[in-house]
Design an enzyme around this catalytic site. Structure first.
Site, PDB file in Angstrom:
ATOM      1  N   HIS A 197     -21.983   5.287  14.382  1.00 20.87           N
ATOM      2  CA  HIS A 197     -23.096   4.700  14.305  1.00 20.87           C
ATOM      3  C   HIS A 197     -24.300   5.430  14.999  1.00 20.87           C
ATOM      4  O   HIS A 197     -25.445   5.587  14.527  1.00 20.87           O
ATOM      5  CB  HIS A 197     -23.172   3.148  14.408  1.00 20.87           C
ATOM      6  N   LYS A 236     -28.231   0.634   6.196  1.00 22.86           N
ATOM      7  CA  LYS A 236     -29.421  -0.102   6.578  1.00 22.86           C
ATOM      8  C   LYS A 236     -30.846   0.435   6.300  1.00 22.86           C
ATOM      9  O   LYS A 236     -30.968   1.576   6.456  1.00 22.86           O
ATOM     10  CB  LYS A 236     -29.347  -0.592   8.265  1.00 22.86           C
ATOM     11  N   ASP A 283     -15.939   2.776  18.804  1.00 25.63           N
ATOM     12  CA  ASP A 283     -16.243   1.970  17.762  1.00 25.63           C
ATOM     13  C   ASP A 283     -17.508   2.445  17.451  1.00 25.63           C
ATOM     14  O   ASP A 283     -18.066   2.089  16.285  1.00 25.63           O
ATOM     15  CB  ASP A 283     -16.143   0.653  18.551  1.00 25.63           C
ATOM     16  N   LYS A 310     -21.055  -5.041  24.009  1.00 28.66           N
ATOM     17  CA  LYS A 310     -21.056  -6.215  23.587  1.00 28.66           C
ATOM     18  C   LYS A 310     -21.154  -7.337  24.779  1.00 28.66           C
ATOM     19  O   LYS A 310     -21.090  -6.864  25.856  1.00 28.66           O
ATOM     20  CB  LYS A 310     -19.440  -6.496  23.018  1.00 28.66           C
ATOM     21  N   LYS A 355     -14.667   3.240   8.390  1.00 30.66           N
ATOM     22  CA  LYS A 355     -14.154   3.629   9.875  1.00 30.66           C
ATOM     23  C   LYS A 355     -13.142   3.038  10.577  1.00 30.66           C
ATOM     24  O   LYS A 355     -13.098   1.852   9.923  1.00 30.66           O
ATOM     25  CB  LYS A 355     -15.527   3.750  10.702  1.00 30.66           C
ATOM     26  N   PHE A 403       0.808  -1.409   0.043  1.00 37.09           N
ATOM     27  CA  PHE A 403      -0.292   0.059   0.141  1.00 37.09           C
ATOM     28  C   PHE A 403       0.832   1.255  -0.101  1.00 37.09           C
ATOM     29  O   PHE A 403       0.401   2.484  -0.207  1.00 37.09           O
ATOM     30  CB  PHE A 403      -1.084   0.118   1.191  1.00 37.09           C
TER      31      PHE A 403
HETATM   32  C1  BG6 Z   1     -18.970  -2.141  13.452  1.00 37.43           C
HETATM   33  C2  BG6 Z   1     -18.005  -2.189  14.819  1.00 37.43           C
HETATM   34  O1  BG6 Z   1     -18.384  -0.743  12.930  1.00 37.43           O
HETATM   35  O2  BG6 Z   1     -20.363  -2.236  13.750  1.00 37.43           O
HETATM   36  C3  BG6 Z   1     -18.343  -3.638  15.336  1.00 37.43           C
HETATM   37  O3  BG6 Z   1     -16.892  -2.099  14.621  1.00 37.43           O
HETATM   38  C4  BG6 Z   1     -19.800  -3.940  15.487  1.00 37.43           C
HETATM   39  O4  BG6 Z   1     -17.946  -3.570  16.818  1.00 37.43           O
HETATM   40  C5  BG6 Z   1     -20.659  -3.473  14.176  1.00 37.43           C
HETATM   41  O5  BG6 Z   1     -20.167  -5.175  15.747  1.00 37.43           O
HETATM   42  C6  BG6 Z   1     -22.170  -3.578  14.384  1.00 37.43           C
HETATM   43  O6  BG6 Z   1     -23.009  -3.590  13.400  1.00 37.43           O
HETATM   44  P1  BG6 Z   1     -24.167  -4.178  13.095  1.00 37.43           P
HETATM   45  O7  BG6 Z   1     -24.609  -3.836  11.496  1.00 37.43           O
HETATM   46  O8  BG6 Z   1     -23.903  -5.694  13.264  1.00 37.43           O
HETATM   47  O9  BG6 Z   1     -25.138  -3.696  14.104  1.00 37.43           O
END
Ligand code: BG6
Length: 511
Positions: free
Chosen positions: A267, A209, A262, A363, A175, A120
């Site tokens: 998100h 989504k 994360d 988690k 990300k 890279f």
């Molecule tokens: C990712 C995170 O961006 O999103 C993960 O790095 C997480 O840790 C995941 O598990 C969750 O995404 P989804 O679509 O499975 O809810």
């Protein structure tokens, strides 16, 4: 390292979306995937391309070049990806879990795959790409975040980001985009040195989504909701992204990252935007992103006292014993990285004045649930107080694993006398529409090919979000972390945080 000569791919240049009957088609382009041998390519990008091919959304002239460090050949890469796709049919936990892989759409994608072994950071990689590319191209950075800056810098230096003569050149950045405000600003500055904002597509897969995109329609296409969507009627909002899985094999990534970085400024903030933005002037990408940026800019920086973090200890998940976070691979025995974060946010706009937004993610929790719960105020005149009253209305916008909406209402219980009881009304998308097995990246890839930035993060949105959580990142740097047993709803301190305000989180396991 051997460098495999890439075929010259000359593509006709079309800047706009074409259609074949009712099916919109992306314009011809070459998708260059950095990180071709990685997990993301196998689990998400190839299934997305397969789905796009099956639905007829890809141009016949689309080409895919995979770039990665390891030695491989076109045939070898194709075989690896075919195997991974076949495996997904056997794995009910895979993001993409179709009953079978159809030959025609997979052959369409497969025949267009080329592999290039390349470092890279080596100039030779970019020279080879320059020779191979003449038309439009998308450079997809499915690589570790430390390569984002260097790869884009080299693409720029090699002249690969120059547009013109009807061709586009775009960069997709995964990300995590930075690890705090300062690093996100530095990364934005370094990308913007090589490319214009319009060429940069910062991915947040939550926006791919369907159920997240539909929140905009739900709010602004239904007259019923907008009049009550404000502080006058909403008491508080809960946003949850709870997972039952642990960190698995991702310890090396997760250890320096943690649940806050994360999931929250990316998100969860995207969910918050969808539920809290003002109506954009139009559906134009910039109008929608302006509305989101304005909302993010109005969120007050988090007070560390309004947040809790936790780390899972050994416990049970689905009846089976699971280990403590500190015993996971690539995690330190004294780790203080949080696997759970909960925080309260307030928004300085008249629509949301005084309405707390409680966000939580973690988690190894007791249930898998991504949803937004809008808790409405009690009726202004509580006619039923004397007979015990009713429960406040809660509208749950379900994003994963259920797709739909559930609202609690109070009705009269059958029988003599007036007593109230709660009922739930709502819908599941699957009852009305055919839902195909999708990974969320289909829309995002297609939009990038057609140049629609609506679902991608702009520099100001990213930096605004980091600015909100930055005080927490600093406060948590050397602070201890609370514990919670795997398979529960998180640390007790998170319950106490809401209890102080006379509220409680929606239990995770009664989904
Ligand atoms: C990712 C995170 O961006 O999103 C993960 O790095 C997480 O840790 C995941 O598990 C969750 O995404 P989804 O679509 O499975 O809810």
């Amino acid at each position: 390292m051997s460098v495999i000569a890439l075929p010259v791919i000359a593509l006709p240049d079309h800047g706009t979306t074409d259609t074949d009957g009712d099916v919109p088609r992306a314009p011809p382009c070459t998708l260059v995937i950095f990180g071709a041998s990685g997990d993301l390519t196998k689990r998400l990008l190839m299934p997305a391309l397969y789905n796009l091919a099956e639905a007829g959304h890809l141009s016949d002239d689309v080409r895919i070049i995979g770039v990665d460090h390891n030695e491989n050949t076109d045939e070898g890469w194709r075989r690896d990806l075919s195997d991974a796709l076949q495996e997904s049919t056997k794995d009910p936990d895979a993001e993409f879990h179709p009953a079978r892989i159809d030959q025609a759409p997979w052959a369409f994608v497969r025949d267009r795959l080329r592999y290039h072994t390349g470092d890279f950071e080596a100039a030779a990689t970019y020279r080879a790409l320059r020779e191979a590319l003449t038309g439009s191209a998308i450079f997809y950075l499915a690589v570790s975040a430390r390569f984002f800056g260097p790869v884009v810098e080299r693409l720029g230096e090699a002249g690969l980001l120059e547009e013109g003569e009807g061709r586009f050149r775009r960069v997709v950045v995964e990300k995590p985009f930075g690890e705090d405000l300062a690093s996100a600003q530095a990364l934005n500055a370094s990308l913007l040195k090589q490319a214009d904002e319009a060429q940069i597509f910062r991915i947040d897969h939550f926006l791919g989504k369907e159920t997240v995109q539909s929140l905009l329609a739900l709010r602004f296409a239904n007259r019923l909701l907008e009049p009550v969507w404000n502080a006058g009627h909403v008491e508080f909002v809960e946003i949850t992204a709870a997972e039952t899985i642990g960190v698995g094999t991702r310890g090396a990534f997760y250890e320096p990252t943690g649940a806050l970085r994360d999931m929250v400024p990316n998100h969860l903030f995207q969910l918050l935007c969808m539920v809290a933005i003002e109506p954009p002037a139009s559906l134009d990408a910039e109008a929608v992103r302006d509305a989101k940026a304005a909302l993010i800019g109005a969120i007050r920086p988090v007070e560390p006292g309004d947040a809790v973090r936790g780390q899972y200890r050994a416990g049970t998940e689905d009846g089976a014993g699971v280990s403590s976070y500190r015993d996971e691979a690539d995690v330190g025995p004294q780790s203080r990285t949080e696997t759970y974060a909960a925080l309260k946010l307030t928004i300085g706009t008249s629509r949301w004045d005084g309405v707390p937004f409680y966000l939580r993610t973690g988690k190894r929790l007791s249930g898998r649930r991504t949803e937004i719960a809008i808790h409405f105020r009690a009726p202004a005149h509580d006619l039923f107080a004397a007979v015990g009253g009713g429960e406040a209305n809660v509208m749950r916008l379900r994003i994963d694993p259920e797709h739909g909406l559930a609202t609690t209402l109070s009705v009269k219980r059958p029988g003599p006398g007036m007593r109230l009881g709660p009922v739930v009304t709502g819908f599941s998308y699957g009852d009305f529409f055919t839902e195909a097995a999708a990974v969320g990246y289909e829309t995002l890839l297609f939009d990038c090919m057609t140049g629609d930035s609506t679902l991608f993060q702009r520099a100001d949105m990213i930096e605004g979000a980091w600015a909100v959580v930055d005080p927490l990142i600093r406060a948590w740097k050397d602070a201890p972390v609370d514990e919670y047993p795997a398979g529960t709803d998180g640390p007790a301190a998170a319950d106490a945080m809401l209890a102080r305000e006379g509220r409680a989180w929606t239990p995770l396991s009664d989904a």
